[in-house]
Scaffold this motif. Structure first.
Motif, short mmCIF file in Angstrom:
data_model
loop_
_atom_site.label_atom_id
_atom_site.label_comp_id
_atom_site.label_asym_id
_atom_site.label_seq_id
_atom_site.Cartn_x
_atom_site.Cartn_y
_atom_site.Cartn_z
N ILE A 281 -95.77 46.84 94.09
CA ILE A 281 -94.55 46.86 93.28
C ILE A 281 -93.64 45.70 93.67
O ILE A 281 -93.02 45.05 92.82
N LEU A 282 -93.57 45.41 94.97
CA LEU A 282 -92.75 44.30 95.44
C LEU A 282 -93.29 42.97 94.88
O LEU A 282 -92.52 42.13 94.39
N ALA A 283 -94.61 42.79 94.94
CA ALA A 283 -95.21 41.57 94.40
C ALA A 283 -94.99 41.45 92.90
O ALA A 283 -94.67 40.37 92.39
N GLU A 284 -95.13 42.57 92.19
CA GLU A 284 -94.91 42.55 90.74
C GLU A 284 -93.47 42.16 90.41
O GLU A 284 -93.21 41.44 89.44
N SER A 285 -92.53 42.65 91.23
CA SER A 285 -91.12 42.31 91.00
C SER A 285 -90.88 40.82 91.22
O SER A 285 -90.18 40.17 90.45
N PHE A 286 -91.49 40.28 92.29
CA PHE A 286 -91.38 38.84 92.53
C PHE A 286 -92.00 38.06 91.36
O PHE A 286 -91.46 37.04 90.92
N GLU A 287 -93.13 38.54 90.87
CA GLU A 287 -93.80 37.86 89.77
C GLU A 287 -92.90 37.81 88.54
O GLU A 287 -92.82 36.78 87.86
N MET A 288 -92.23 38.93 88.26
CA MET A 288 -91.38 38.99 87.08
C MET A 288 -90.20 38.03 87.18
O MET A 288 -89.64 37.62 86.16
N LEU A 289 -89.83 37.65 88.41
CA LEU A 289 -88.75 36.69 88.61
C LEU A 289 -89.30 35.28 88.83
O LEU A 289 -88.57 34.38 89.25
N ASN A 290 -90.62 35.13 88.60
CA ASN A 290 -91.30 33.84 88.74
C ASN A 290 -91.28 33.32 90.19
O ASN A 290 -91.38 32.10 90.41
N LYS A 291 -91.15 34.22 91.14
CA LYS A 291 -91.22 33.83 92.55
C LYS A 291 -92.67 34.02 93.00
O LYS A 291 -93.03 34.98 93.66
N ILE A 292 -93.48 33.05 92.59
CA ILE A 292 -94.93 33.20 92.71
C ILE A 292 -95.38 33.18 94.17
O ILE A 292 -96.25 33.97 94.57
N ASN A 293 -94.81 32.32 94.98
CA ASN A 293 -95.23 32.25 96.38
C ASN A 293 -95.02 33.59 97.10
O ASN A 293 -95.87 34.05 97.85
N GLU A 294 -93.87 34.21 96.84
CA GLU A 294 -93.58 35.51 97.46
C GLU A 294 -94.54 36.58 96.94
O GLU A 294 -95.03 37.42 97.71
N ALA A 295 -94.80 36.55 95.63
CA ALA A 295 -95.72 37.53 95.04
C ALA A 295 -97.12 37.38 95.64
O ALA A 295 -97.76 38.37 96.03
N VAL A 296 -97.58 36.16 95.72
CA VAL A 296 -98.92 35.91 96.26
C VAL A 296 -99.02 36.36 97.71
O VAL A 296 -100.05 36.93 98.12
N TYR A 297 -97.97 36.17 98.48
CA TYR A 297 -97.99 36.60 99.89
C TYR A 297 -98.30 38.10 99.98
O TYR A 297 -99.16 38.53 100.77
N HIS A 298 -97.61 38.89 99.19
CA HIS A 298 -97.81 40.35 99.27
C HIS A 298 -99.16 40.76 98.69
O HIS A 298 -99.80 41.68 99.20
N TRP A 299 -99.62 40.08 97.66
CA TRP A 299 -100.96 40.38 97.16
C TRP A 299 -102.02 40.03 98.20
O TRP A 299 -103.03 40.73 98.33
N GLU A 300 -101.78 38.99 98.96
CA GLU A 300 -102.72 38.62 100.03
C GLU A 300 -102.75 39.70 101.11
O GLU A 300 -103.82 40.00 101.67
N GLN A 301 -101.59 40.25 101.42
CA GLN A 301 -101.56 41.34 102.42
C GLN A 301 -102.34 42.55 101.93
O GLN A 301 -103.04 43.21 102.71
N ILE A 302 -102.24 42.85 100.64
CA ILE A 302 -103.01 43.95 100.06
C ILE A 302 -104.50 43.64 100.12
O ILE A 302 -105.32 44.48 100.50
N ALA A 303 -104.85 42.41 99.77
CA ALA A 303 -106.27 42.02 99.70
C ALA A 303 -106.95 42.09 101.06
O ALA A 303 -108.16 42.32 101.14
#
Length: 454
Positions: A281-303
């Motif tokens: 949810i945190l990554a999705e929220s970053f994505e919606m604000l176009n903060k891609i680096n932050e979103a990718v960081y959290h998706w990487e932690q999930i992965a």
């Protein structure tokens, strides 16, 4: 003859003496046990134990002595010995003459509770309920035991009976509410949980489950209040933040979701389901604000823990492609409003001029445009959708509704992602042209080259 009479007289007196001694012993043993009981009640455990030991040396299966020894073991917290003693008493044929069987089962249930043998505890209470199905204490205790084991249907049945028999057993309200929640009996759950809070406002667990109920009912104000209360309990801190974050995300309050969720990131356990959902949810929220680096960081932690979680692996692959391409990266680092000149240039490359635009969402715009080479043709609708998710058949059908609403004959769907096979099939029969990320890569290269030449 006289000698024979003397011998017989001696034998008779001897036998009578033996009988008297036996009778005295029989009377003496109960008296000794009564004395041991008195000492036990006066907390003179050692002296009582010595008497019990003496009695059992004389009469090994004397039930009152065995039962008192079990009680002594309990007082000494020698629970395993007490359990063995009580179970041994149940094997003595005449034990009901001295001890109520239900009392033994009560004692065993308590001992199994002390030694965390939950199933055996439940078994003992079930035996008690065979004697009396309405036994208040048995229903109360077995209900709580089932609740600890997450056996919610059984817990609710017994606790409801206990509460009906004694309304002062208010500690049944919370487990009844939680059990009802997990049984999807939400009206019952809400009623029990509200009553539990009325009785004790500090039951933060009740606040948490009420928050989940209100969230499902979309009563977001009430849900947020309850989550705010529940997060004071460390057990529900991350879960409550997650619930609040989901509410803000669902209501497009992405900055608020990020502000809240970031408070709990440091407390997440990386290997549990809550942590995965929380970061997503945190990554999705970053994505919606176009903060891609932050979103990718959290998706990487999930992965790192579960690369297949909700398509994270594919999402990361798509974003890596985007971030490694300066042109595509630009599409995600700016708002669509800021990108309007670039989007107009992309549409111009298709030989269309924009007549009007309509905002669908922060990542979706559609444009009415006409073909500059075929001016006599009616305008079409061009849909621009910024996303990493595969475009589905339903999304194409929704676009087709827009085409009809705008009274146009055809349309072009441009996406920064891919189209599913069903989406392609739906588009082919409805005069919709699909342009995916591969088209945008080429279009952006052409635009970049064009401006470099200038």
């Amino acid at each position: 003859m006289e000698a024979i009479l003397r011998v017989m007289t001696f034998i008779i007196f001897f036998m009578v003496g033996i009988g008297v001694l036996v009778m005295l012993q029989r009377f003496r043993i109960p008296a000794r046990i009564r004395k041991a009981e008195e000492l036990f009640n006066e907390n003179e455990i050692q002296q009582a134990s010595e008497i019990v030991k003496w009695v059992l040396e004389k009469q090994r299966d004397y039930v009152p002595a065995r039962y008192l020894r079990a009680r002594i073991f309990i007082a000494q917290k020698q629970y395993v010995l007490a359990i063995n003693e009580l179970n041994s008493i149940l094997q003595i044929p005449d034990f009901p003459r001295y001890v109520n069987e239900v009392d033994i089962h009560y004692a065993l249930a308590d001992l199994y509770n002390q030694t965390q043998q939950w199933q055996r505890e439940v078994d003992e209470y079930e035996k008690i309920l065979q004697f009396n199905p309405d036994d208040l204490r048995a229903n109360y205790r077995v209900g709580h035991a089932y609740y600890r084991q997450n056996k919610y249907e059984e817990a609710k049945r017994h606790l409801a009976k206990a509460l009906e028999g004694d309304p002062t057993l208010t500690d049944c309200l919370l487990p009844l509410g939680v059990s009802s929640f997990y049984l999807s009996q939400y009206e019952d759950a809400e009623n029990y949980l509200l009553k539990s809070i009325d009785n004790n406002p500090n039951l933060l667990e009740a606040h948490y489950y009420l928050a989940l109920i209100y969230k499902a009912k979309k009563d977001y104000d009430a849900a947020l209040r309850m989550f705010e209360n529940a997060k004071r309990d460390n057990k529900f801190y991350e879960k409550s933040l997650l619930g609040m974050g989901e509410i803000y995300y669902e209501n497009a309050m992405y900055e608020k979701a990020i502000e809240l969720l970031e408070q709990g990131v440091g407390k997440l356990r990386s290997d549990d389901e809550i942590a995965l959902k929380y970061r997503y949810i945190l990554a999705e929220s970053f994505e919606m604000l176009n903060k891609i680096n932050e979103a990718v960081y959290h998706w990487e932690q999930i992965a790192k823990k579960n690369p297949e979680y909700r398509g994270v692996r594919m999402k990361l692959e798509e974003y890596y492609r985007i971030m490694n391409n300066e042109n595509m990266k630009m599409l995600f680092l700016q708002s669509l409003e800021e990108l309007q000149p670039l989007i107009a240039e992309i549409i111009s490359g298709l030989n269309y001029n924009i007549i009007s635009k309509q905002i669908v969402s922060r990542d979706e715009y559609y444009y009415k445009a006409f073909n500059v080479k075929r001016i006599n043709e009616p305008p079409i609708i061009i849909y621009f959708h910024r996303t990493t998710r595969e475009i589905t058949e339903n999304q194409v059908l929704e676009f087709y509704k827009i085409i009809n609403k705008e009274k146009c004959r055809s349309g072009i769907y441009i996406s920064t992602s891919k189209f599913s096979l069903k989406a392609k099939s739906a588009a082919s029969t409805r005069m919709i042209e699909l342009l995916d990320a591969s088209y945008l890569y080429k279009a952006l290269d052409r635009i970049r080259t064009k401006f470099q030449k200038k």
